[in-house]
Design a protein around this motif. Sequence first.
Motif, PDB file in Angstrom:
ATOM      1  N   LYS A   1     -24.268  11.376   3.031  1.00  0.00           N
ATOM      2  CA  LYS A   1     -25.003  10.153   3.369  1.00  0.00           C
ATOM      3  C   LYS A   1     -24.766   9.019   2.381  1.00  0.00           C
ATOM      4  CE  LYS A   1     -29.248  11.952   1.227  1.00  0.00           C
ATOM      5  NZ  LYS A   1     -30.658  12.328   1.493  1.00  0.00           N
ATOM      6  N   GLU A   2     -24.347   9.360   1.145  1.00  0.00           N
ATOM      7  CA  GLU A   2     -24.105   8.304   0.154  1.00  0.00           C
ATOM      8  C   GLU A   2     -22.713   7.689   0.297  1.00  0.00           C
ATOM      9  OE1 GLU A   2     -22.641  12.117  -1.722  1.00  0.00           O
ATOM     10  OE2 GLU A   2     -24.269  11.456  -0.408  1.00  0.00           O
ATOM     11  N   HIS A   3     -21.855   8.307   1.135  1.00  0.00           N
ATOM     12  CA  HIS A   3     -20.496   7.787   1.307  1.00  0.00           C
ATOM     13  C   HIS A   3     -20.423   6.892   2.539  1.00  0.00           C
ATOM     14  CE1 HIS A   3     -18.825  10.297  -1.828  1.00  0.00           C
ATOM     15  NE2 HIS A   3     -19.372  11.368  -1.280  1.00  0.00           N
ATOM     16  N   ARG A   4     -19.686   5.789   2.431  1.00  0.00           N
ATOM     17  CA  ARG A   4     -19.467   4.895   3.557  1.00  0.00           C
ATOM     18  C   ARG A   4     -18.046   4.353   3.501  1.00  0.00           C
ATOM     19  NH1 ARG A   4     -23.076   7.055   5.228  1.00  0.00           N
ATOM     20  NH2 ARG A   4     -25.108   6.318   5.982  1.00  0.00           N
ATOM     21  N   MET A   5     -17.322   4.461   4.597  1.00  0.00           N
ATOM     22  CA  MET A   5     -16.007   3.828   4.711  1.00  0.00           C
ATOM     23  C   MET A   5     -15.659   3.706   6.186  1.00  0.00           C
ATOM     24  SD  MET A   5     -12.230   4.803   3.175  1.00  0.00           S
ATOM     25  CE  MET A   5     -12.522   4.166   1.525  1.00  0.00           C
ATOM     26  N   SER A   6     -15.366   2.488   6.622  1.00  0.00           N
ATOM     27  CA  SER A   6     -14.993   2.286   8.020  1.00  0.00           C
ATOM     28  C   SER A   6     -13.603   2.864   8.270  1.00  0.00           C
ATOM     29  CB  SER A   6     -15.004   0.798   8.367  1.00  0.00           C
ATOM     30  OG  SER A   6     -13.923   0.129   7.744  1.00  0.00           O
ATOM     31  N   ILE A   7     -13.333   3.162   9.534  1.00  0.00           N
ATOM     32  CA  ILE A   7     -12.006   3.666   9.899  1.00  0.00           C
ATOM     33  C   ILE A   7     -10.944   2.627   9.559  1.00  0.00           C
ATOM     34  CG2 ILE A   7     -10.538   4.311  11.846  1.00  0.00           C
ATOM     35  CD1 ILE A   7     -13.022   5.548  13.131  1.00  0.00           C
ATOM     36  N   GLY A   8     -11.244   1.356   9.831  1.00  0.00           N
ATOM     37  CA  GLY A   8     -10.298   0.297   9.534  1.00  0.00           C
ATOM     38  C   GLY A   8      -9.957   0.225   8.052  1.00  0.00           C
ATOM     39  N   ARG A   9     -10.977   0.305   7.210  1.00  0.00           N
ATOM     40  CA  ARG A   9     -10.751   0.242   5.772  1.00  0.00           C
ATOM     41  C   ARG A   9      -9.955   1.454   5.285  1.00  0.00           C
ATOM     42  NH1 ARG A   9      -9.394  -2.669   1.678  1.00  0.00           N
ATOM     43  NH2 ARG A   9     -10.037  -1.814  -0.321  1.00  0.00           N
ATOM     44  N   TYR A  10     -10.260   2.620   5.815  1.00  0.00           N
ATOM     45  CA  TYR A  10      -9.555   3.830   5.410  1.00  0.00           C
ATOM     46  C   TYR A  10      -8.057   3.712   5.718  1.00  0.00           C
ATOM     47  CZ  TYR A  10      -7.962   8.626   5.139  1.00  0.00           C
ATOM     48  OH  TYR A  10      -7.240   9.747   4.820  1.00  0.00           O
ATOM     49  N   LEU A  11      -7.734   3.282   6.940  1.00  0.00           N
ATOM     50  CA  LEU A  11      -6.333   3.177   7.318  1.00  0.00           C
ATOM     51  C   LEU A  11      -5.600   2.150   6.471  1.00  0.00           C
ATOM     52  CD1 LEU A  11      -6.613   3.348  11.213  1.00  0.00           C
ATOM     53  CD2 LEU A  11      -5.922   5.161   9.649  1.00  0.00           C
ATOM     54  N   THR A  12      -6.262   1.034   6.199  1.00  0.00           N
ATOM     55  CA  THR A  12      -5.649  -0.013   5.384  1.00  0.00           C
ATOM     56  C   THR A  12      -5.280   0.510   3.997  1.00  0.00           C
ATOM     57  OG1 THR A  12      -6.825  -1.775   6.558  1.00  0.00           O
ATOM     58  CG2 THR A  12      -6.019  -2.278   4.336  1.00  0.00           C
ATOM     59  N   THR A  13      -6.177   1.242   3.386  1.00  0.00           N
ATOM     60  CA  THR A  13      -5.921   1.748   2.031  1.00  0.00           C
ATOM     61  C   THR A  13      -4.901   2.874   2.015  1.00  0.00           C
ATOM     62  OG1 THR A  13      -7.806   3.276   2.171  1.00  0.00           O
ATOM     63  CG2 THR A  13      -8.212   1.109   1.190  1.00  0.00           C
ATOM     64  N   ARG A  14      -4.614   3.433   3.179  1.00  0.00           N
ATOM     65  CA  ARG A  14      -3.603   4.501   3.247  1.00  0.00           C
ATOM     66  C   ARG A  14      -2.248   3.956   3.687  1.00  0.00           C
ATOM     67  NH1 ARG A  14      -8.123   5.858   0.964  1.00  0.00           N
ATOM     68  NH2 ARG A  14      -8.321   8.090   0.571  1.00  0.00           N
ATOM     69  N   GLY A  15      -2.080   2.651   3.659  1.00  0.00           N
ATOM     70  CA  GLY A  15      -0.757   2.079   3.910  1.00  0.00           C
ATOM     71  C   GLY A  15      -0.476   1.679   5.330  1.00  0.00           C
ATOM     72  N   ALA A  16      -1.527   1.450   6.125  1.00  0.00           N
ATOM     73  CA  ALA A  16      -1.321   1.020   7.503  1.00  0.00           C
ATOM     74  C   ALA A  16      -1.503  -0.489   7.611  1.00  0.00           C
ATOM     75  CB  ALA A  16      -2.316   1.727   8.427  1.00  0.00           C
ATOM     76  N   PHE A  17      -0.689  -1.124   8.455  1.00  0.00           N
ATOM     77  CA  PHE A  17      -0.870  -2.541   8.744  1.00  0.00           C
ATOM     78  C   PHE A  17      -1.073  -2.716  10.243  1.00  0.00           C
ATOM     79  CE2 PHE A  17       3.647  -1.684   8.847  1.00  0.00           C
ATOM     80  CZ  PHE A  17       4.149  -2.422   9.909  1.00  0.00           C
ATOM     81  N   LYS A  18      -1.775  -3.778  10.585  1.00  0.00           N
ATOM     82  CA  LYS A  18      -2.297  -3.936  11.943  1.00  0.00           C
ATOM     83  C   LYS A  18      -1.407  -4.832  12.795  1.00  0.00           C
ATOM     84  CE  LYS A  18      -6.690  -4.917  12.030  1.00  0.00           C
ATOM     85  NZ  LYS A  18      -7.962  -5.678  12.012  1.00  0.00           N
ATOM     86  N   VAL A  19      -1.372  -4.523  14.087  1.00  0.00           N
ATOM     87  CA  VAL A  19      -0.767  -5.425  15.060  1.00  0.00           C
ATOM     88  C   VAL A  19      -1.792  -5.660  16.162  1.00  0.00           C
ATOM     89  CG1 VAL A  19       0.303  -3.512  16.343  1.00  0.00           C
ATOM     90  CG2 VAL A  19       1.172  -5.833  16.619  1.00  0.00           C
TER      91      VAL A  19
END
Length: 441
Positions: A120-138
């Motif tokens: 419950k103390e952890h929070r991270m959106s899916i978008g933020r997770y992917l961004t920090t793992r080297g994904a870029f958006k189209v």
Amino acid sequence: MKKQQIEKMESLFHLIQHEWQEISPLELAIYQLARGNTFNTRVIGLEGIKRLKEVNPDCTVTFKPNHLSEADFILLSILFRENDMKVLVEGGANLFIDDIDIFKDLLPQFVMKQFKGFVKEHRMSIGRYLTTRGAFKVFREPLSITQPDGSEIAIGRKEIISLSRAYRYRLVEEKEMYVTFPGYSSLKLGLLELLKKDSTKTGRSYTGRTDGFHHLPFQMDIEAALRAEVEVYVVDVNIAYERVLEDEHFGELTRLYESGESKRDIYLKDLGNIVKEFYCDKQKSNLSIKFGTPRKIDTSDLKDGFVSRKVKSAAYKHAEESYENMLAMQPIFPANIYFNAFNQDFSITPARVMKEKIDDIRDYLRTLTWGKSGRRVDLHYITAYNQHIISADEIINRTFQIFSRPNRHITAMDEDMFVVYNKEVAQQYKNHTAHFFENMK
């Protein structure tokens, strides 16, 4: 793309840009365990790509895979990470979800409800997770984006293409390795179906069939190579599933879109099903990932006179070549043969007729070559230790292990007749190798 246009688009890079963070050994181990729980994985050709980048570190490598599952994104990322390769991956806006939290929404709902209190103390959106793992958006369609300060930015079709072009230039200029998914399929959906108009769907195929590779991703690569004066190599990739994780859910996703369900709920269900499939106990299936020979983009004839026309023409040629190479690398699984043995409507078929049709396909495959290069078709998954194609009974048995189970009622045998209960799913596996059977009489 002119320098001024690139500089203008740079102000919007924050909407799509990646970050690259190393992951912990624990995170990688969890991914590997999930993959091992789901697939027996066979990888071919990756070592050659690693050698190319080691020998020529100042080049850019772009990977062009087919796209049958959202799992492609995860599986490629795991593979590159465990091979110490920094490879960035393009993802559609449907993956970069900022209002769905991994710990609050995804894990408790699709893995186990105890996660809700445990993290419950952890929070991270899916978008933020992917961004920090080297994904870029189209972006796939025009939209308005609300900024942290409350202001809105309107992104139209022109901006989508310009932004992607400018970002591609940045990747090539920095000599990154990156993945883009150039595939598309022609579908009739919803109102378009009523009007009898075709809609071109880019990205993941819901039907198991890819109708081609779009030239535009290749055009952006060529333009960036010219402007940055960096050598760019194209690597064709075939990702083949004995069982696609979403196969039973594609029809449901289409119906949800047609019914007007919120995109947030559709995206959550879509990703949730993938996570659940990696986690749950099930019959493990085979996965094949093949990398083709790196192909250097030759820009020597594209620099003078009618440059735009030459670049576009070269992009079409590269798209066509990559598409054919990807199709040629497709292996054949038992289910591809089994579902191809049915007629077009998947009508009930007597056992004797089914086995005769499978034997006809086995005979056809023994000497089959395909494509302009006349490449032999990959029969690894249907070949026994003695290098002979397995029998009709063995093909049926392997198919039933995956598609005729209490929780997977796709096909079965009713007395002396073979029956298909879910034709949408059966058609997917028929489509995966349809190009090999077009000339079979």
